[in-house]
Design a protein around this motif. Structure first.
Motif, short mmCIF file in Angstrom:
data_model
loop_
_atom_site.label_atom_id
_atom_site.label_comp_id
_atom_site.label_asym_id
_atom_site.label_seq_id
_atom_site.Cartn_x
_atom_site.Cartn_y
_atom_site.Cartn_z
N ARG A 141 18.05 -0.61 3.09
CA ARG A 141 18.28 0.56 3.90
C ARG A 141 17.46 0.48 5.20
NH1 ARG A 141 20.70 4.80 1.27
NH2 ARG A 141 19.63 6.39 2.53
N PRO A 142 18.04 0.84 6.33
CA PRO A 142 17.30 0.76 7.60
C PRO A 142 15.98 1.53 7.58
CG PRO A 142 19.64 1.08 8.02
CD PRO A 142 19.46 1.21 6.54
N ALA A 143 15.96 2.66 6.90
CA ALA A 143 14.72 3.46 6.87
C ALA A 143 13.59 2.70 6.19
CB ALA A 143 14.97 4.79 6.16
N PHE A 144 13.90 1.95 5.12
CA PHE A 144 12.87 1.15 4.47
C PHE A 144 12.36 0.07 5.42
CE2 PHE A 144 11.54 -2.72 2.35
CZ PHE A 144 10.50 -2.25 1.58
N LYS A 145 13.27 -0.59 6.10
CA LYS A 145 12.86 -1.67 6.99
C LYS A 145 11.98 -1.15 8.12
CE LYS A 145 16.89 -4.50 5.91
NZ LYS A 145 18.13 -5.15 6.41
N ARG A 146 12.29 0.03 8.63
CA ARG A 146 11.44 0.62 9.68
C ARG A 146 10.05 0.95 9.13
NH1 ARG A 146 16.33 3.40 10.86
NH2 ARG A 146 15.55 5.30 9.88
N ALA A 147 10.02 1.49 7.91
CA ALA A 147 8.73 1.84 7.31
C ALA A 147 7.89 0.59 7.06
CB ALA A 147 8.98 2.59 6.01
N LEU A 148 8.50 -0.45 6.53
CA LEU A 148 7.77 -1.68 6.26
C LEU A 148 7.27 -2.31 7.55
CD1 LEU A 148 6.81 -3.78 4.18
CD2 LEU A 148 9.03 -4.92 4.45
N ASP A 149 8.10 -2.35 8.56
CA ASP A 149 7.69 -2.90 9.86
C ASP A 149 6.52 -2.12 10.43
OD1 ASP A 149 9.64 -4.83 9.73
OD2 ASP A 149 11.03 -3.82 11.11
N ALA A 150 6.52 -0.80 10.25
CA ALA A 150 5.44 0.02 10.79
C ALA A 150 4.13 -0.27 10.06
CB ALA A 150 5.80 1.50 10.66
N GLN A 151 4.19 -0.38 8.73
CA GLN A 151 2.97 -0.68 7.99
C GLN A 151 2.42 -2.07 8.35
OE1 GLN A 151 2.49 -1.81 3.65
NE2 GLN A 151 1.82 0.34 3.55
N LEU A 152 3.29 -3.06 8.34
CA LEU A 152 2.86 -4.41 8.66
C LEU A 152 2.39 -4.50 10.12
CD1 LEU A 152 5.56 -6.53 6.81
CD2 LEU A 152 3.25 -5.95 6.05
N GLY A 153 3.00 -3.71 10.99
CA GLY A 153 2.57 -3.68 12.39
C GLY A 153 1.15 -3.18 12.55
N ASP A 154 0.77 -2.19 11.77
CA ASP A 154 -0.61 -1.70 11.81
C ASP A 154 -1.58 -2.80 11.38
OD1 ASP A 154 -0.03 0.82 12.78
OD2 ASP A 154 0.03 1.77 10.80
N PHE A 155 -1.21 -3.55 10.34
CA PHE A 155 -2.08 -4.64 9.88
C PHE A 155 -2.17 -5.74 10.93
CE2 PHE A 155 -0.62 -3.30 5.42
CZ PHE A 155 -1.67 -2.42 5.29
N ARG A 156 -1.05 -6.06 11.56
CA ARG A 156 -1.07 -7.09 12.60
C ARG A 156 -1.96 -6.67 13.76
NH1 ARG A 156 4.51 -7.55 11.33
NH2 ARG A 156 5.03 -6.13 13.04
N ASN A 157 -1.87 -5.42 14.13
CA ASN A 157 -2.69 -4.94 15.26
C ASN A 157 -4.17 -4.99 14.96
OD1 ASN A 157 -0.37 -4.45 16.76
ND2 ASN A 157 -0.26 -2.28 16.14
N ALA A 158 -4.53 -4.88 13.68
CA ALA A 158 -5.93 -4.89 13.30
C ALA A 158 -6.49 -6.30 13.11
CB ALA A 158 -6.13 -4.10 12.01
N ALA A 159 -5.59 -7.28 13.04
CA ALA A 159 -6.03 -8.65 12.74
C ALA A 159 -6.83 -9.24 13.90
CB ALA A 159 -4.82 -9.52 12.46
N VAL A 210 0.85 -1.20 0.00
CA VAL A 210 0.00 0.00 0.00
C VAL A 210 0.88 1.24 0.00
CG1 VAL A 210 -1.96 1.15 1.08
CG2 VAL A 210 -1.70 -1.33 1.29
N ARG A 211 0.46 2.27 -0.72
CA ARG A 211 1.37 3.36 -1.06
C ARG A 211 1.73 4.28 0.11
NH1 ARG A 211 -1.14 4.43 -7.07
NH2 ARG A 211 -0.36 2.47 -7.93
N ASP A 212 1.06 4.15 1.24
CA ASP A 212 1.56 4.90 2.39
C ASP A 212 2.96 4.44 2.78
OD1 ASP A 212 1.12 2.94 5.02
OD2 ASP A 212 -0.37 2.61 3.45
N LEU A 213 3.37 3.23 2.34
CA LEU A 213 4.72 2.76 2.60
C LEU A 213 5.76 3.72 2.05
CD1 LEU A 213 6.65 0.49 3.61
CD2 LEU A 213 6.44 -0.52 1.32
N ARG A 214 5.50 4.28 0.88
CA ARG A 214 6.45 5.19 0.26
C ARG A 214 6.64 6.45 1.11
NH1 ARG A 214 3.85 4.73 -5.88
NH2 ARG A 214 4.20 2.48 -6.08
N VAL A 215 5.55 6.94 1.66
CA VAL A 215 5.63 8.14 2.49
C VAL A 215 6.28 7.81 3.83
CG1 VAL A 215 4.24 9.89 3.67
CG2 VAL A 215 3.69 9.22 1.32
#
Length: 211
Positions: A193-211, A18-23
Motif C-alpha cells: 500500500r502506498p501509505a505503508f511505503k511513505r511511512a517506511l521511507d519517512a522512518q528510514l529517512g530520519d535514520f539516514r539523516n542522523a547517520a 521501530v513501532r513509530d512506523l505503525r503510527v
C-alpha cells in the motif's frame, strides 16, 4: 499539528521495525500531516519524557494538549478519523478492533519471544534449549492465523482495516516464522500500500539523516 516521538537512530537490525512506523502508517492512511520529535539515545529515560510515556518507549502522539502512548491505542485513535482504518459499520468496526488487539496480544508476544532469544541471548545455553519450543508455539499461533485468514485478501474479507495494519507489522518482525504462503502473500499485500511505503521511507529517512 500532530507530533509523534521516534528515535533519531537505532542499530541497523531495528531500522524499519521501530513501532513509530505503525503510527506513521496510520497517519498516512488517514491523510493526516505530522511531524516527528526525534529522541537521542537516553532522552527516553529523562523525567520529562517519562512523564508522558512511563515506560520510556516510542512512540507517543501529541496533539492539542493530548498525549497518547501505546501503538494500539494511538492507531485506534487515528482510526476514529479514518474510515479506511475503522469502518463506520459497527460490526465491521468491532472486528477491525478485534484483529488489532489479536495482533498485539495473541501473535506479537510469541514472535517477540523468539526474536529476543535470537538477538540478545543466542550464545547462552538456556536460550538454545528454549528456542525450539518458542518457535513451535509461535508457529502454532501463526498456523491458526493463516487458517483464519484463509483465502481472503484481508482478515475481515475484502477490506483493509486497522487490524491488518497492526497484524502485518507484527508479522514483519520475523517473516521467517510465517512460513504459510497465505501469510507471506498477505503481508506483501498490506505493505504494498502506498501509505505503508511513505511511512517506511519517512522512518528510514530520519535514520539516514542522523547517520
Amino acid at each position: 499539528m500532530i507530533t509523534i516521538s521516534a528515535f533519531r537512530w537505532v542499530p541497523p537490525f531495528a531500522q524499519g521495525q521501530v513501532r513509530d512506523l505503525r503510527v506513521r502508517w496510520a497517519l498516512e492512511e488517514a491523510g493526516l500531516p505530522y511531524k516527528t520529535r526525534l529522541l537521542e539515545q537516553g532522552d527516553q529515560d529523562k523525567s520529562d519524557y517519562r512523564a508522558l510515556q512511563p515506560f520510556g518507549q516510542v512512540p507517543i502522539l501529541e496533539e492539542d494538549g493530548r498525549v497518547l502512548f501505546e501503538t494500539g491505542a494511538i492507531v485506534l485513535h487515528i482510526g476514529e478519523r479514518c474510515e479506511a482504518l475503522l469502518p463506520k459499520d459497527s460490526d465491521a468496526r468491532a472486528r477491525a478492533t478485534q484483529w488489532l488487539i489479536a495482533a498485539l496480544n495473541s501473535i506479537e508476544p510469541h514472535i517477540m519471544n523468539v526474536a529476543l532469544l535470537d538477538l540478545f541471548y543466542a550464545d547462552q545455553e538456556w536460550a538454545k534449549l528454549r528456542k525450539p519450543s518458542a518457535v513451535e508455539f509461535a508457529q502454532r499461533r501463526l498456523g491458526a492465523l493463516a487458517k483464519a485468514l484463509g483465502d481472503k485478501p484481508y482478515l475481515d474479507g475484502a477490506r483493509f482495516t486497522a487490524g491488518d495494519l497492526m497484524m502485518s507489522t507484527v508479522l514483519r518482525i520475523m517473516p521467517e516464522l510465517a512460513r504459510d504462503q497465505r501469510l507471506t502473500a498477505y503481508v506483501e499485500r498490506c505493505t504494498s500500500r502506498p501509505a505503508f511505503k511513505r511511512a517506511l521511507d519517512a522512518q528510514l529517512g530520519d535514520f539516514r539523516n542522523a547517520a
